[in-house]
Scaffold this motif. Structure first.
Motif, PDB file in Angstrom:
ATOM      1  N   THR A 238       0.836  -1.209   0.000  1.00  0.00           N
ATOM      2  CA  THR A 238       0.000   0.000   0.000  1.00  0.00           C
ATOM      3  C   THR A 238       0.868   1.255   0.000  1.00  0.00           C
ATOM      4  OG1 THR A 238      -1.779  -1.159   1.138  1.00  0.00           O
ATOM      5  CG2 THR A 238      -1.786   1.248   1.285  1.00  0.00           C
ATOM      6  N   GLU A 239       1.926   1.267   0.809  1.00  0.00           N
ATOM      7  CA  GLU A 239       2.831   2.420   0.841  1.00  0.00           C
ATOM      8  C   GLU A 239       3.544   2.607  -0.500  1.00  0.00           C
ATOM      9  OE1 GLU A 239       5.357   2.032   4.286  1.00  0.00           O
ATOM     10  OE2 GLU A 239       3.648   2.050   5.647  1.00  0.00           O
ATOM     11  N   THR A 240       3.828   1.506  -1.185  1.00  0.00           N
ATOM     12  CA  THR A 240       4.443   1.581  -2.505  1.00  0.00           C
ATOM     13  C   THR A 240       3.488   2.229  -3.505  1.00  0.00           C
ATOM     14  OG1 THR A 240       5.831  -0.356  -2.071  1.00  0.00           O
ATOM     15  CG2 THR A 240       5.465   0.219  -4.384  1.00  0.00           C
ATOM     16  N   VAL A 241       2.239   1.819  -3.456  1.00  0.00           N
ATOM     17  CA  VAL A 241       1.227   2.406  -4.341  1.00  0.00           C
ATOM     18  C   VAL A 241       1.086   3.894  -4.064  1.00  0.00           C
ATOM     19  CG1 VAL A 241      -1.257   2.431  -4.865  1.00  0.00           C
ATOM     20  CG2 VAL A 241      -0.033   0.246  -4.690  1.00  0.00           C
ATOM     21  N   MET A 242       1.038   4.264  -2.803  1.00  0.00           N
ATOM     22  CA  MET A 242       0.896   5.682  -2.438  1.00  0.00           C
ATOM     23  C   MET A 242       2.107   6.488  -2.910  1.00  0.00           C
ATOM     24  SD  MET A 242      -0.992   5.122   1.272  1.00  0.00           S
ATOM     25  CE  MET A 242       0.004   6.321   2.039  1.00  0.00           C
TER      26      MET A 242
ATOM     27  N   ALA B 264       4.025   5.779  -5.448  1.00  0.00           N
ATOM     28  CA  ALA B 264       3.941   5.871  -6.909  1.00  0.00           C
ATOM     29  C   ALA B 264       2.938   6.940  -7.319  1.00  0.00           C
ATOM     30  CB  ALA B 264       3.562   4.520  -7.503  1.00  0.00           C
ATOM     31  N   LYS B 265       1.832   7.024  -6.606  1.00  0.00           N
ATOM     32  CA  LYS B 265       0.833   8.052  -6.906  1.00  0.00           C
ATOM     33  C   LYS B 265       1.411   9.441  -6.684  1.00  0.00           C
ATOM     34  CE  LYS B 265      -3.346   6.948  -7.580  1.00  0.00           C
ATOM     35  NZ  LYS B 265      -3.998   7.138  -8.870  1.00  0.00           N
ATOM     36  N   ASP B 266       2.302   9.596  -5.691  1.00  0.00           N
ATOM     37  CA  ASP B 266       2.954  10.881  -5.438  1.00  0.00           C
ATOM     38  C   ASP B 266       3.976  11.214  -6.524  1.00  0.00           C
ATOM     39  OD1 ASP B 266       1.483  11.205  -3.131  1.00  0.00           O
ATOM     40  OD2 ASP B 266       3.093  10.589  -1.776  1.00  0.00           O
ATOM     41  N   GLY B 267       4.494  10.165  -7.187  1.00  0.00           N
ATOM     42  CA  GLY B 267       5.398  10.367  -8.308  1.00  0.00           C
ATOM     43  C   GLY B 267       6.813  10.787  -7.963  1.00  0.00           C
TER      44      GLY B 267
ATOM     45  N   ILE C 215       9.438   6.157  -4.123  1.00  0.00           N
ATOM     46  CA  ILE C 215       9.082   4.883  -4.766  1.00  0.00           C
ATOM     47  C   ILE C 215      10.161   3.850  -4.486  1.00  0.00           C
ATOM     48  CG2 ILE C 215       8.697   3.722  -6.976  1.00  0.00           C
ATOM     49  CD1 ILE C 215       7.550   6.468  -7.983  1.00  0.00           C
TER      50      ILE C 215
END
Length: 134
Positions: A72-76, A78-81, A86
């Motif tokens: 979940t932290e990885t997805v978040m 990635a969303k932050d870019g 990442i």
């Protein structure tokens, strides 16, 4: 959660990873092997001596929970870019996945072998092969 392993070198940024020179023979599988060795050693420690030992003591469900949290932290991230976030979160995810492998008495070489097997296959071919082997 964050982790620290004093016996393993971890580049701290995507740029640091990219700057590793091939002629230094720093190979990803070597780092994974070093980490696997450390994780095996942690099996001999008590939960108060080691974060990894505490995960082992808490059992599979806790290890799986940590993997879910790190995913979940990885997805978040990635969303932050932000590349550094990442890389940091993927490192946590890989680390906890390695804890799972060690807990199940599996080594990273099995995962690397599976990835190697997939070279030259399209994703569609690999998925079709899984469907016929089930």
């Amino acid at each position: 959660g964050r982790f620290f392993l004093s016996s393993v070198f971890w580049p701290t940024s995507a740029r640091g990873i990219m700057q590793l020179k091939v002629d230094q023979r720093v190979i990803v599988s070597d780092v994974l092997k070093q980490l696997a060795d450390v994780l095996e050693q942690r099996k001999q420690q008590t939960p108060d001596q080691s974060y990894v030992a505490s995960l082992y003591a808490k059992g599979l469900d806790q290890i799986l929970k940590k993997i879910g949290e790190e995913a979940t932290e990885t997805v978040m991230a990635a969303k932050d870019g932000q590349a550094d976030k990442i890389v940091y979160e993927v490192a946590d995810l890989w680390f906890h996945s390695m804890v799972l492998l060690a807990h199940q008495n599996l080594g990273p070489e099995l995962v690397l072998n599976e990835l190697q097997r997939r070279f030259g296959l399209s994703g569609h071919q690999e998925k079709a092969q899984r469907a016929t082997s089930d």
